[in-house]
Design a protein around this motif. Structure first.
Motif, PDB file in Angstrom:
ATOM      1  N   GLN A 120      -8.356  11.152 -16.405  1.00 52.95           N
ATOM      2  CA  GLN A 120      -7.942  12.074 -15.357  1.00 52.95           C
ATOM      3  C   GLN A 120      -9.125  12.796 -14.717  1.00 52.95           C
ATOM      4  O   GLN A 120      -9.054  13.213 -13.565  1.00 52.95           O
ATOM      5  CB  GLN A 120      -6.964  13.112 -15.937  1.00 52.95           C
ATOM      6  CG  GLN A 120      -5.696  12.512 -16.525  1.00 52.95           C
ATOM      7  CD  GLN A 120      -4.889  11.752 -15.491  1.00 52.95           C
ATOM      8  OE1 GLN A 120      -4.519  12.305 -14.460  1.00 52.95           O
ATOM      9  NE2 GLN A 120      -4.622  10.483 -15.755  1.00 52.95           N
ATOM     10  N   SER A 121     -10.212  12.961 -15.464  1.00 56.92           N
ATOM     11  CA  SER A 121     -11.348  13.729 -14.953  1.00 56.92           C
ATOM     12  C   SER A 121     -12.471  12.854 -14.413  1.00 56.92           C
ATOM     13  O   SER A 121     -13.412  13.349 -13.807  1.00 56.92           O
ATOM     14  CB  SER A 121     -11.900  14.635 -16.063  1.00 56.92           C
ATOM     15  OG  SER A 121     -12.407  13.868 -17.145  1.00 56.92           O
ATOM     16  N   ARG A 122     -12.388  11.553 -14.619  1.00 54.08           N
ATOM     17  CA  ARG A 122     -13.466  10.673 -14.186  1.00 54.08           C
ATOM     18  C   ARG A 122     -13.430  10.415 -12.682  1.00 54.08           C
ATOM     19  O   ARG A 122     -12.368  10.371 -12.077  1.00 54.08           O
ATOM     20  CB  ARG A 122     -13.400   9.334 -14.922  1.00 54.08           C
ATOM     21  CG  ARG A 122     -13.741   9.402 -16.402  1.00 54.08           C
ATOM     22  CD  ARG A 122     -13.744   8.002 -17.009  1.00 54.08           C
ATOM     23  NE  ARG A 122     -13.958   8.042 -18.447  1.00 54.08           N
ATOM     24  CZ  ARG A 122     -15.159   8.067 -19.026  1.00 54.08           C
ATOM     25  NH1 ARG A 122     -16.245   8.060 -18.270  1.00 54.08           N
ATOM     26  NH2 ARG A 122     -15.273   8.106 -20.336  1.00 54.08           N
ATOM     27  N   ILE A 123     -14.608  10.240 -12.121  1.00 53.98           N
ATOM     28  CA  ILE A 123     -14.744   9.804 -10.729  1.00 53.98           C
ATOM     29  C   ILE A 123     -15.025   8.303 -10.683  1.00 53.98           C
ATOM     30  O   ILE A 123     -14.430   7.559  -9.903  1.00 53.98           O
ATOM     31  CB  ILE A 123     -15.883  10.559 -10.019  1.00 53.98           C
ATOM     32  CG1 ILE A 123     -15.488  12.017  -9.773  1.00 53.98           C
ATOM     33  CG2 ILE A 123     -16.236   9.887  -8.691  1.00 53.98           C
ATOM     34  CD1 ILE A 123     -14.579  12.244  -8.614  1.00 53.98           C
ATOM     35  N   LEU A 124     -15.936   7.833 -11.525  1.00 56.56           N
ATOM     36  CA  LEU A 124     -16.366   6.435 -11.488  1.00 56.56           C
ATOM     37  C   LEU A 124     -15.572   5.526 -12.416  1.00 56.56           C
ATOM     38  O   LEU A 124     -15.614   4.309 -12.270  1.00 56.56           O
ATOM     39  CB  LEU A 124     -17.852   6.334 -11.850  1.00 56.56           C
ATOM     40  CG  LEU A 124     -18.818   7.069 -10.932  1.00 56.56           C
ATOM     41  CD1 LEU A 124     -20.260   6.867 -11.418  1.00 56.56           C
ATOM     42  CD2 LEU A 124     -18.690   6.595  -9.497  1.00 56.56           C
TER      43      LEU A 124
ATOM     44  N   ARG B 187     -14.037   5.734  -5.429  1.00 52.29           N
ATOM     45  CA  ARG B 187     -12.629   5.831  -5.047  1.00 52.29           C
ATOM     46  C   ARG B 187     -11.686   5.103  -5.989  1.00 52.29           C
ATOM     47  O   ARG B 187     -10.669   5.643  -6.404  1.00 52.29           O
ATOM     48  CB  ARG B 187     -12.449   5.253  -3.639  1.00 52.29           C
ATOM     49  CG  ARG B 187     -12.935   6.144  -2.540  1.00 52.29           C
ATOM     50  CD  ARG B 187     -12.036   7.342  -2.365  1.00 52.29           C
ATOM     51  NE  ARG B 187     -12.716   8.403  -1.647  1.00 52.29           N
ATOM     52  CZ  ARG B 187     -12.242   9.622  -1.503  1.00 52.29           C
ATOM     53  NH1 ARG B 187     -11.081   9.943  -2.032  1.00 52.29           N
ATOM     54  NH2 ARG B 187     -12.935  10.542  -0.861  1.00 52.29           N
ATOM     55  N   SER B 188     -12.019   3.863  -6.332  1.00 48.12           N
ATOM     56  CA  SER B 188     -11.037   2.983  -6.964  1.00 48.12           C
ATOM     57  C   SER B 188     -10.654   3.392  -8.370  1.00 48.12           C
ATOM     58  O   SER B 188      -9.558   3.064  -8.837  1.00 48.12           O
ATOM     59  CB  SER B 188     -11.575   1.544  -6.987  1.00 48.12           C
ATOM     60  OG  SER B 188     -11.845   1.088  -5.686  1.00 48.12           O
ATOM     61  N   TYR B 189     -11.526   4.100  -9.073  1.00 47.85           N
ATOM     62  CA  TYR B 189     -11.302   4.350 -10.496  1.00 47.85           C
ATOM     63  C   TYR B 189     -11.163   5.832 -10.816  1.00 47.85           C
ATOM     64  O   TYR B 189     -11.072   6.210 -11.977  1.00 47.85           O
ATOM     65  CB  TYR B 189     -12.464   3.762 -11.314  1.00 47.85           C
ATOM     66  CG  TYR B 189     -12.822   2.355 -10.891  1.00 47.85           C
ATOM     67  CD1 TYR B 189     -12.022   1.282 -11.267  1.00 47.85           C
ATOM     68  CD2 TYR B 189     -13.924   2.110 -10.082  1.00 47.85           C
ATOM     69  CE1 TYR B 189     -12.322  -0.015 -10.869  1.00 47.85           C
ATOM     70  CE2 TYR B 189     -14.244   0.820  -9.677  1.00 47.85           C
ATOM     71  CZ  TYR B 189     -13.439  -0.243 -10.076  1.00 47.85           C
ATOM     72  OH  TYR B 189     -13.746  -1.521  -9.665  1.00 47.85           O
ATOM     73  N   ARG B 190     -11.141   6.684  -9.802  1.00 51.67           N
ATOM     74  CA  ARG B 190     -11.072   8.127 -10.044  1.00 51.67           C
ATOM     75  C   ARG B 190      -9.685   8.544 -10.507  1.00 51.67           C
ATOM     76  O   ARG B 190      -8.669   7.907 -10.200  1.00 51.67           O
ATOM     77  CB  ARG B 190     -11.449   8.902  -8.782  1.00 51.67           C
ATOM     78  CG  ARG B 190     -10.496   8.694  -7.627  1.00 51.67           C
ATOM     79  CD  ARG B 190     -10.655   9.747  -6.520  1.00 51.67           C
ATOM     80  NE  ARG B 190     -12.012   9.814  -6.018  1.00 51.67           N
ATOM     81  CZ  ARG B 190     -12.480  10.826  -5.302  1.00 51.67           C
ATOM     82  NH1 ARG B 190     -11.695  11.862  -5.022  1.00 51.67           N
ATOM     83  NH2 ARG B 190     -13.715  10.823  -4.844  1.00 51.67           N
ATOM     84  N   GLY B 191      -9.645   9.649 -11.253  1.00 53.17           N
ATOM     85  CA  GLY B 191      -8.373  10.271 -11.549  1.00 53.17           C
ATOM     86  C   GLY B 191      -7.835  10.977 -10.318  1.00 53.17           C
ATOM     87  O   GLY B 191      -8.489  11.037  -9.273  1.00 53.17           O
ATOM     88  N   PRO B 192      -6.639  11.531 -10.399  1.00 47.31           N
ATOM     89  CA  PRO B 192      -6.053  12.204  -9.236  1.00 47.31           C
ATOM     90  C   PRO B 192      -6.861  13.427  -8.830  1.00 47.31           C
ATOM     91  O   PRO B 192      -7.376  14.158  -9.670  1.00 47.31           O
ATOM     92  CB  PRO B 192      -4.650  12.592  -9.720  1.00 47.31           C
ATOM     93  CG  PRO B 192      -4.749  12.609 -11.210  1.00 47.31           C
ATOM     94  CD  PRO B 192      -5.743  11.559 -11.569  1.00 47.31           C
ATOM     95  N   ASN B 193      -6.981  13.635  -7.520  1.00 44.92           N
ATOM     96  CA  ASN B 193      -7.667  14.827  -7.032  1.00 44.92           C
ATOM     97  C   ASN B 193      -6.929  16.078  -7.499  1.00 44.92           C
ATOM     98  O   ASN B 193      -5.695  16.136  -7.465  1.00 44.92           O
ATOM     99  CB  ASN B 193      -7.756  14.830  -5.511  1.00 44.92           C
ATOM    100  CG  ASN B 193      -8.773  13.849  -4.984  1.00 44.92           C
ATOM    101  OD1 ASN B 193      -9.454  13.179  -5.742  1.00 44.92           O
ATOM    102  ND2 ASN B 193      -8.873  13.769  -3.671  1.00 44.92           N
ATOM    103  N   GLY B 194      -7.689  17.064  -7.928  1.00 47.83           N
ATOM    104  CA  GLY B 194      -7.101  18.317  -8.382  1.00 47.83           C
ATOM    105  C   GLY B 194      -8.177  19.371  -8.470  1.00 47.83           C
ATOM    106  O   GLY B 194      -9.225  19.255  -7.821  1.00 47.83           O
TER     107      GLY B 194
END
Length: 455
Positions: free
Chosen positions: A333-337, A316-323
């Motif tokens: 922008q594409s990272r989750i971790l 959650r803490s380091y993810r880019g915006p949901n899209g």
């Protein structure tokens, strides 16, 4: 010195105050009347236990000086007295500390007594808990995992949170809570009509659970509500909990792109303000370890002896915006971790010598989770369902138990569709067995995995 006779499961009810204090050796001048003394309001917790240390936690009802004793015996005859810690309104009267220099593979008993800072001679009844440190050599290990506590409007009914009681029956070495530890966006009602004509009754309810959480105190209250359940309290007294978080600690599907402008439930529209308050409550109310280099960090490794390392992810803490999440290159922008967590994970996995590496992910890897479930658009989790350049691996179905289409989703716990898992590692063969259980403690699925030996 008085001998205390308590089974491991009896801690939550505790023995008499006089017997416990008499055995403690603490210099406590007298007991004043009960309503004048401080009290522990939400039980005790332990967590993040390894071979030589472990976190403990409690909360008082007023500014207090909390005195700690640690022992390897139930009688506390060899107790070590630690420096006291004070509680204050700044942290909602919570206190937690890391117990260090512990013996490996040892039952550890800890006891706390609170003295009123305004009247230091007025002291509480003691509270007592236990945990077992991780082994330094190979032995059997058992841990449980589950997630999603008090969600979808289902709170504490007359039965209570029965899954916690079922977990406690197995006396696991620790309980891994995989996220959605609270439902800060899940407002509750006193009663809910059920499809079969019955009613679900939230027998325990507080005002802060009747609306979505926005203020820091409201986020704190989400945690305190869970700790009003007797089964939660009982498990916490005898079993460490290893916490991670997901979205409902803040609100559903949150990321930097979360737009609350049209959500009438929220007067606070900034997702960043809400996430900051939620994170503070998460760290105040749990036994997660404090990392000086990044005080709010959730991802970490717990080394649990030569057979097991557990890696906790923060998705959650380091993810880019949901899209749409169809990017073909790795960017912020594409990272989750996030970049640093990925580096940490690769490094720690490469350095791990444990037979089993358990990666605790708070989101599914192989299942598509829509960012907008109604319209079925956007990617909330890792998989995006695409078979092109950005394709993600598909899951292999081994077992499923879920509501039927006729039953619908988000059923009440009384429907029986609440589950937990048990993992058991055999100290001799090093085999790992996973069992899936329901809240009635019935085994639904079982698989045993053999360790892979390097040449």
């Amino acid at each position: 010195m008085n001998k205390i006779s308590m089974t491991r499961r009896a801690f939550v009810t505790s023995a008499s105050a006089v017997g416990l204090v008499g055995a403690s050796g603490l210099a406590l001048p007298y007991y004043s009347r009960a309503n004048q003394r401080p009290a522990f309001t939400h039980g005790i917790q332990s967590g993040d236990v390894d071979a030589t240390s472990g976190m403990v936690w409690t909360r008082t009802d007023r500014p207090s000086r909390v005195m700690f004793e640690v022992s390897s015996t139930e009688s506390f005859t060899n107790a070590v007295r630690l420096a006291p810690l004070d509680t204050s309104p700044a942290s909602d009267y919570t206190v937690k500390r890391l117990l260090t220099d512990l013996a490996s593979d040892q039952d550890i008993f800890y006891r706390m007594v609170a003295a009123d800072l305004a009247d230091i001679n007025a002291v509480s009844e003691p509270v007592v808990g236990r945990f077992r440190t991780a082994p330094a050599s190979k032995r059997d290990i058992r841990f449980a995992w589950s997630g999603d506590t008090a969600g979808q409007g289902w709170g504490i009914d007359e039965t209570g949170m029965k899954t916690y009681a079922a977990i406690a029956k197995h006396t696991p070495d620790f309980f891994l809570h995989s996220g959605d530890t609270i439902y800060a966006d899940g407002a509750m009602k006193d009663e809910v009509d059920l499809p079969n004509g019955g009613k679900w009754k939230n027998k325990v309810l507080i005002d802060e659970k009747r609306k979505v959480a926005e203020t820091l105190d409201e986020y704190r209250a989400q945690w305190k509500y869970n700790m009003m359940d007797r089964h939660v309290l009982a498990l916490s007294a005898i079993c460490p909990t290893f916490y991670q978080w997901d979205d409902h600690e803040v609100l559903n599907n949150w990321s930097d792109s979360k737009d609350l402008s049209a959500d009438d439930r929220y007067t606070e529209k900034s997702i960043h303000v809400l996430a900051a308050r939620a994170a503070r409550a998460f760290h105040e109310m749990t036994t997660i370890r404090y990392e000086p280099s990044e005080p709010g960090r959730v991802y970490r490794k717990i080394a649990y002896g030569p057979l097991l390392d557990v890696f906790f992810l923060d998705m959650r803490s380091y993810r880019g915006p949901n899209g749409p999440d169809m990017q073909e290159t790795m960017t912020p922008q594409s990272r989750i971790l996030g970049e640093q967590q990925i580096k940490w994970l690769k490094r720690e996995l490469a350095n791990s010598n444990a037979t089993w590496k358990i990666i605790a992910a708070d989101m599914p890897l192989g299942l598509v989770v829509w960012n907008d479930g109604t319209k079925k658009v956007g990617a909330e989790a890792v998989s995006n369902g695409d078979n092109g350049p950005a394709m993600t691996f598909g899951p292999e179905l081994k077992f499923i138990k879920a509501p039927t289409a006729e039953q619908g989703q988000n059923l009440a716990p009384s429907a029986g569709l609440q589950f937990f898992g048990l993992v058991e590692i055999d100290g001799a063969t090093e085999q790992l067995t996973v069992r899936l259980m329901d809240r009635d403690d019935s085994e639904l699925y079982k698989v045993t995995l053999d360790p892979v030996r390097s040449a």
